[in-house]
Design an enzyme around this catalytic site. Structure first.
Site, PDB file in Angstrom:
ATOM      1  N   LYS A  22       0.834  -1.207   0.000  1.00 30.24           N
ATOM      2  CA  LYS A  22       0.000   0.000   0.000  1.00 30.24           C
ATOM      3  C   LYS A  22       0.867   1.255   0.000  1.00 30.24           C
ATOM      4  CE  LYS A  22      -2.890   0.623   3.607  1.00 30.24           C
ATOM      5  NZ  LYS A  22      -2.674   1.924   4.274  1.00 30.24           N
ATOM      6  N   ARG A  27       2.869   5.944  -3.206  1.00 26.01           N
ATOM      7  CA  ARG A  27       4.007   6.786  -3.581  1.00 26.01           C
ATOM      8  C   ARG A  27       4.289   6.712  -5.078  1.00 26.01           C
ATOM      9  NH1 ARG A  27       4.043   5.636   1.648  1.00 26.01           N
ATOM     10  NH2 ARG A  27       5.311   6.784   3.167  1.00 26.01           N
ATOM     11  N   GLY A  95      -5.123   7.871   5.554  1.00 24.74           N
ATOM     12  CA  GLY A  95      -4.252   8.857   6.210  1.00 24.74           C
ATOM     13  C   GLY A  95      -3.016   9.139   5.372  1.00 24.74           C
ATOM     14  N   ARG A 123      -8.890  12.217  12.377  1.00 24.67           N
ATOM     15  CA  ARG A 123      -7.491  11.894  12.691  1.00 24.67           C
ATOM     16  C   ARG A 123      -6.620  13.153  12.683  1.00 24.67           C
ATOM     17  NH1 ARG A 123      -5.676   6.853   9.243  1.00 24.67           N
ATOM     18  NH2 ARG A 123      -3.848   7.080  10.605  1.00 24.67           N
ATOM     19  N   ASP A 316       1.810  -1.415  11.828  1.00 17.85           N
ATOM     20  CA  ASP A 316       0.528  -1.906  11.308  1.00 17.85           C
ATOM     21  C   ASP A 316       0.288  -3.382  11.638  1.00 17.85           C
ATOM     22  OD1 ASP A 316      -0.015   0.586  10.293  1.00 17.85           O
ATOM     23  OD2 ASP A 316       0.716   0.141   8.291  1.00 17.85           O
ATOM     24  N   LYS A 343      -4.768   5.612  14.727  1.00 15.98           N
ATOM     25  CA  LYS A 343      -4.852   4.984  13.391  1.00 15.98           C
ATOM     26  C   LYS A 343      -6.311   5.030  12.908  1.00 15.98           C
ATOM     27  CE  LYS A 343      -0.521   4.047  12.902  1.00 15.98           C
ATOM     28  NZ  LYS A 343       0.242   4.803  11.930  1.00 15.98           N
ATOM     29  N   ARG A 347      -6.620   1.381  17.813  1.00 19.55           N
ATOM     30  CA  ARG A 347      -6.404  -0.067  17.645  1.00 19.55           C
ATOM     31  C   ARG A 347      -6.098  -0.782  18.956  1.00 19.55           C
ATOM     32  NH1 ARG A 347      -3.229   0.093  11.793  1.00 19.55           N
ATOM     33  NH2 ARG A 347      -5.151   0.200  10.561  1.00 19.55           N
TER      34      ARG A 347
END
Ligand code: S3P
Length: 428
Positions: A22, A27, A95, A123, A316, A343, A347
């Protein structure tokens, strides 16, 4: 809303390839758009998060050609070639998309508005809008430009040396991307090493990037040229299947083409300490990123302490590591992970609440959790995902070793990062 009903299952077997990374997919669209000429991306993650990034650049005049599901070509417009979007850029749940884009938009000569879904619009964005305003950016939003929707009026930026209080690749990347539009050299110093895909990719496209320990700098106005990008499989997605194989009896899985960037391999470092039975096969390098195939077998696990500098390297993967910890002999302590609270959902709180519903004893700490193992996963419960893809998938893996069926509500969010998760689960 999609709900998952998962029945316990052991003996997971097969060879699978999880979707593209991801972080690298985001990018490659961003930097490919800012380069001159074509960038061909293969292995592109067609999850909702990356599709939102792609749509945002299309709204700013970037043409994209599709060649099958995971191969796209971006027709780069050059650093100064983006055009003003005629409507709001909606980044959904992502995000990464919002924070990195803010860096790019701050230095444009146009006006833009960014928004997201309910989770993203809660966020914290001040972590990027504060340093950007020190570079001269003009950004408005609720709570002093901390909460989206955000309005950006692009400005000429000045270079900056930023001592980031948080080890965040999103913060670092935002400032480095803004630095492309500054004058001179822009520098970011982090408290611990976060993922370095932006640095690697900027350099691969022709920017002058210097890395000195925890300090990264980039020179403004580089000539970026379109490139071929091969996106490796996402280790953060592979993590669900790695842990599933480890904690399930009689299992053997091979995961091909997994990205093993040293700023992302904290999961493997911890699994080695937990005495997990896995092997790296065919290690190789693809456009500056190390990859390998991973062979994983069921194994008894030992509890360990997870904290300090390894946290950004597995940030993550902590929800799925919490599931692994329920099966590890001894006391697992997860600490220094307060970033998990900001996040896609909180979490720490989500995993503690949902694992408790499955009968797991778990202690919540401000910066992590403590889990004694091994413990039985009782099942027979209805769990929530809190709209967070990684919570949904972690619970799905826990459900495989439960004593009874588990229902997980609201699993549409899985599409943000892993659109074929349930297909692969059925396949193994
Ligand atoms: C990401 C960085 C991490 C990670 C996120 C993706 C990135 O966030 O949690 O899923 O692509 O830069 P932080 O850098 O804010 O920790």
């Amino acid at each position: 809303m999609m709900e998952l009903k998962i029945k316990p299952k052991s003996g997971l077997k097969g060879q699978i390839k999880v979707p593209g990374d991801k972080s690298i997919s985001h990018r490659s669209v961003m930097i490919g758009s800012l380069a001159r000429g074509k960038t061909r991306i293969s292995g592109f993650l067609t999850g909702e998060d990356c599709l939102n990034t792609l749509r945002a650049f299309q709204q700013m005049g970037v043409e994209v050609e599709n060649f099958g599901a995971e191969e796209i070509v971006i027709k780069g417009v050059g650093l100064e070639g983006l055009s003003e979007p005629e409507s709001v850029l909606d980044l959904g749940n992502s995000g990464t998309a919002m924070r990195l884009l803010l860096g790019i938009l701050a230095g444009q000569d146009f006006y833009s508005v960014l928004t997201g879904d309910e989770s993203l619009n809660q966020r914290p964005m001040a972590r990027v809008t504060d340093p950007l305003s020190e570079m001269g950016a003009k950004i408005w939003g609720r709570d002093n430009a901390n909460l989206a929707p955000l309005t950006v009026i692009g400005q000429q930026l000045s270079s900056f040396s930023y001592n980031s209080p948080v080890a965040s690749a999103q913060v670092k990347s935002c400032i480095l991307l803004a630095g492309l539009y500054a004058q001179g050299v822009t520098r970011v110093i982090e408290p611990a090493q976060s993922r370095d895909h932006t640095e690697r990719m900027l350099e691969y496209f022709g920017a002058e990037v210097e890395v000195d320990g925890l300090e990264v700098s980039v020179k403004a106005k580089p000539k970026l040229e379109g490139q071929e990008v091969v996106v490796p499989s996402d280790i953060s997605s592979a993590a669900f299947f790695i842990v599933a194989a480890l904690i399930n009896s009689d299992s053997e899985l091979v995961l091909s083409n997994v990205g093993l960037n040293p700023t992302r391999d904290g999961l493997l470092e911890i699994l080695t300490k937990m005495e997990a039975d896995y092997e790296l096969l065919e290690q190789r390098l693809v456009n500056q990123e190390p990859i390998a195939d991973l062979k994983v077998n069921s194994s008894p696990l030992k509890a360990v302490e997870i904290g300090g500098a390894v946290i950004p390297k597995l940030i993550d993967e902590i929800p799925i590591l919490a599931v692994a910890a329920t099966q590890a002999e001894g006391t697992t302590v997860i600490k220094d992970a307060e970033e998990l609270r900001v996040k896609e959902t909180d979490r720490i709180s989500a995993m503690v609440k949902e694992l408790r519903k499955l009968g797991v004893e778990i202690e919540e700490r401000e910066d992590g959790m403590i889990i004694e193992g091994p413990q039985k996963i009782k099942g027979g419960a209805e769990c929530r995902s809190y709209g967070d893809h990684r919570i949904a998938m972690s619970l799905a893996v826990a459900a495989l070793i439960a004593e009874e069926e588990v229902v997980i509500k609201n699993c549409d969010c899985i599409k943000t990062s892993f659109p074929n998760f349930t297909d692969l689960l059925e396949q193994i």
